[in-house]
Design a protein around this motif. Structure first.
Motif, PDB file in Angstrom:
ATOM      1  N   GLY A  73      13.104 -18.089 -44.327  1.00 57.23           N
ATOM      2  CA  GLY A  73      13.156 -16.656 -43.454  1.00 57.23           C
ATOM      3  C   GLY A  73      12.750 -16.112 -43.237  1.00 57.23           C
ATOM      4  O   GLY A  73      12.696 -14.628 -42.726  1.00 57.23           O
ATOM      5  N   ILE A  74      11.281 -16.524 -43.370  1.00 55.47           N
ATOM      6  CA  ILE A  74      10.299 -15.216 -42.537  1.00 55.47           C
ATOM      7  C   ILE A  74       9.793 -15.228 -42.161  1.00 55.47           C
ATOM      8  O   ILE A  74       9.061 -16.838 -41.013  1.00 55.47           O
ATOM      9  N   GLN A  75       9.639 -14.648 -40.589  1.00 51.39           N
ATOM     10  CA  GLN A  75       9.717 -14.517 -39.597  1.00 51.39           C
ATOM     11  C   GLN A  75       9.909 -15.559 -38.707  1.00 51.39           C
ATOM     12  O   GLN A  75       9.551 -16.583 -38.206  1.00 51.39           O
ATOM     13  N   ALA A  76      11.084 -16.202 -38.707  1.00 53.14           N
ATOM     14  CA  ALA A  76      12.232 -17.206 -38.896  1.00 53.14           C
ATOM     15  C   ALA A  76      12.715 -17.150 -37.339  1.00 53.14           C
ATOM     16  O   ALA A  76      12.805 -17.076 -36.971  1.00 53.14           O
ATOM     17  N   ASN A  77      12.009 -18.203 -36.591  1.00 50.59           N
ATOM     18  CA  ASN A  77      13.220 -19.221 -35.061  1.00 50.59           C
ATOM     19  C   ASN A  77      14.617 -18.938 -35.874  1.00 50.59           C
ATOM     20  O   ASN A  77      14.529 -20.400 -36.855  1.00 50.59           O
ATOM     21  N   ARG A  78      15.690 -18.832 -35.851  1.00 48.95           N
ATOM     22  CA  ARG A  78      16.805 -18.561 -36.418  1.00 48.95           C
ATOM     23  C   ARG A  78      17.519 -19.731 -35.699  1.00 48.95           C
ATOM     24  O   ARG A  78      18.237 -21.132 -37.215  1.00 48.95           O
ATOM     25  N   TYR A  79      17.298 -21.713 -34.675  1.00 49.63           N
ATOM     26  CA  TYR A  79      17.056 -22.829 -34.820  1.00 49.63           C
ATOM     27  C   TYR A  79      16.471 -23.193 -35.918  1.00 49.63           C
ATOM     28  O   TYR A  79      17.099 -24.558 -36.179  1.00 49.63           O
ATOM     29  N   VAL A  80      15.167 -22.988 -35.916  1.00 49.83           N
ATOM     30  CA  VAL A  80      14.570 -23.987 -37.647  1.00 49.83           C
ATOM     31  C   VAL A  80      14.927 -23.124 -39.095  1.00 49.83           C
ATOM     32  O   VAL A  80      15.296 -24.493 -38.910  1.00 49.83           O
ATOM     33  N   LYS A  81      15.678 -22.427 -38.764  1.00 48.62           N
ATOM     34  CA  LYS A  81      15.872 -22.034 -39.505  1.00 48.62           C
ATOM     35  C   LYS A  81      17.549 -22.523 -40.183  1.00 48.62           C
ATOM     36  O   LYS A  81      17.469 -23.417 -41.499  1.00 48.62           O
ATOM     37  N   ALA A  82      18.507 -22.353 -39.470  1.00 47.76           N
ATOM     38  CA  ALA A  82      19.578 -23.285 -39.501  1.00 47.76           C
ATOM     39  C   ALA A  82      19.343 -24.851 -39.520  1.00 47.76           C
ATOM     40  O   ALA A  82      20.574 -25.487 -39.779  1.00 47.76           O
ATOM     41  N   PHE A  83      18.976 -25.542 -38.636  1.00 48.28           N
ATOM     42  CA  PHE A  83      19.153 -27.269 -38.280  1.00 48.28           C
ATOM     43  C   PHE A  83      17.676 -27.403 -38.169  1.00 48.28           C
ATOM     44  O   PHE A  83      17.287 -28.929 -37.833  1.00 48.28           O
ATOM     45  N   GLY A  84      16.538 -26.968 -38.854  1.00 46.48           N
ATOM     46  CA  GLY A  84      15.452 -28.049 -39.027  1.00 46.48           C
ATOM     47  C   GLY A  84      15.368 -28.921 -40.173  1.00 46.48           C
ATOM     48  O   GLY A  84      15.582 -28.808 -40.912  1.00 46.48           O
ATOM     49  N   LEU A  85      15.147 -30.119 -39.899  1.00 45.73           N
ATOM     50  CA  LEU A  85      14.668 -31.598 -40.687  1.00 45.73           C
ATOM     51  C   LEU A  85      13.170 -31.213 -41.129  1.00 45.73           C
ATOM     52  O   LEU A  85      13.475 -31.605 -42.511  1.00 45.73           O
ATOM     53  N   ARG A  86      12.040 -31.993 -40.484  1.00 42.69           N
ATOM     54  CA  ARG A  86      11.008 -31.646 -40.289  1.00 42.69           C
ATOM     55  C   ARG A  86      10.155 -31.663 -39.048  1.00 42.69           C
ATOM     56  O   ARG A  86      10.229 -31.855 -38.566  1.00 42.69           O
ATOM     57  N   LEU A  87       9.281 -31.968 -39.515  1.00 41.89           N
ATOM     58  CA  LEU A  87       7.233 -31.675 -38.477  1.00 41.89           C
ATOM     59  C   LEU A  87       7.116 -32.638 -37.567  1.00 41.89           C
ATOM     60  O   LEU A  87       7.995 -34.239 -38.515  1.00 41.89           O
ATOM     61  N   LEU A  88       7.048 -33.200 -37.041  1.00 41.00           N
ATOM     62  CA  LEU A  88       6.833 -34.364 -35.781  1.00 41.00           C
ATOM     63  C   LEU A  88       5.472 -34.500 -35.812  1.00 41.00           C
ATOM     64  O   LEU A  88       5.925 -34.207 -34.312  1.00 41.00           O
ATOM     65  N   PRO A  89       4.662 -34.197 -36.359  1.00 41.02           N
ATOM     66  CA  PRO A  89       3.001 -34.324 -36.534  1.00 41.02           C
ATOM     67  C   PRO A  89       2.822 -35.318 -35.440  1.00 41.02           C
ATOM     68  O   PRO A  89       1.606 -35.407 -34.322  1.00 41.02           O
TER      69      PRO A  89
END
Length: 108
Positions: A57-73
């Protein structure tokens, strides 16, 4: 002294539940069922650190905070690191390219 390239683009996979969000769905009218939903952003931090900050939740995008699963490098590593202007432009270009490929994409 030359400036260091120290900005990154990152792509984060989002849960398909984000498709129930009206704003997300409206921004992705050409979403192809079964394709990934992603967030595309840019940061001066390492993408792993930035993802952790989103989830905390630190300078977070609301979609990433609620729905983020993993990075896709695999979708962004080839571009990093880069100068600020390059990262700013690449964030937009990458989101557009992913949308054109049928992904659901949210760009910061």
């Amino acid at each position: 002294m030359a400036r260091r390239d120290h900005y990154h683009v990152d792509v984060i996979e989002l849960s398909k539940d984000v498709l129930y969000e009206a704003r997300f769905k409206k921004c992705n009218p050409d979403y192809v069922t079964g394709k990934r939903c992603v967030y595309v952003g840019m940061t001066r931090l390492d993408p792993d650190t930035r993802f952790d900050r989103h989830k905390a939740g630190i300078q977070a995008n609301r979609y990433v905070k609620a729905f983020g699963l993993r990075l896709l490098p695999a979708l962004y590593e080839v571009y990093n690191p880069m100068p600020y202007d390059g990262a700013r432009d690449m964030e937009v270009e990458l989101a557009i390219a992913l949308r054109e490929a049928g992904y659901g994409a949210w760009q910061a």
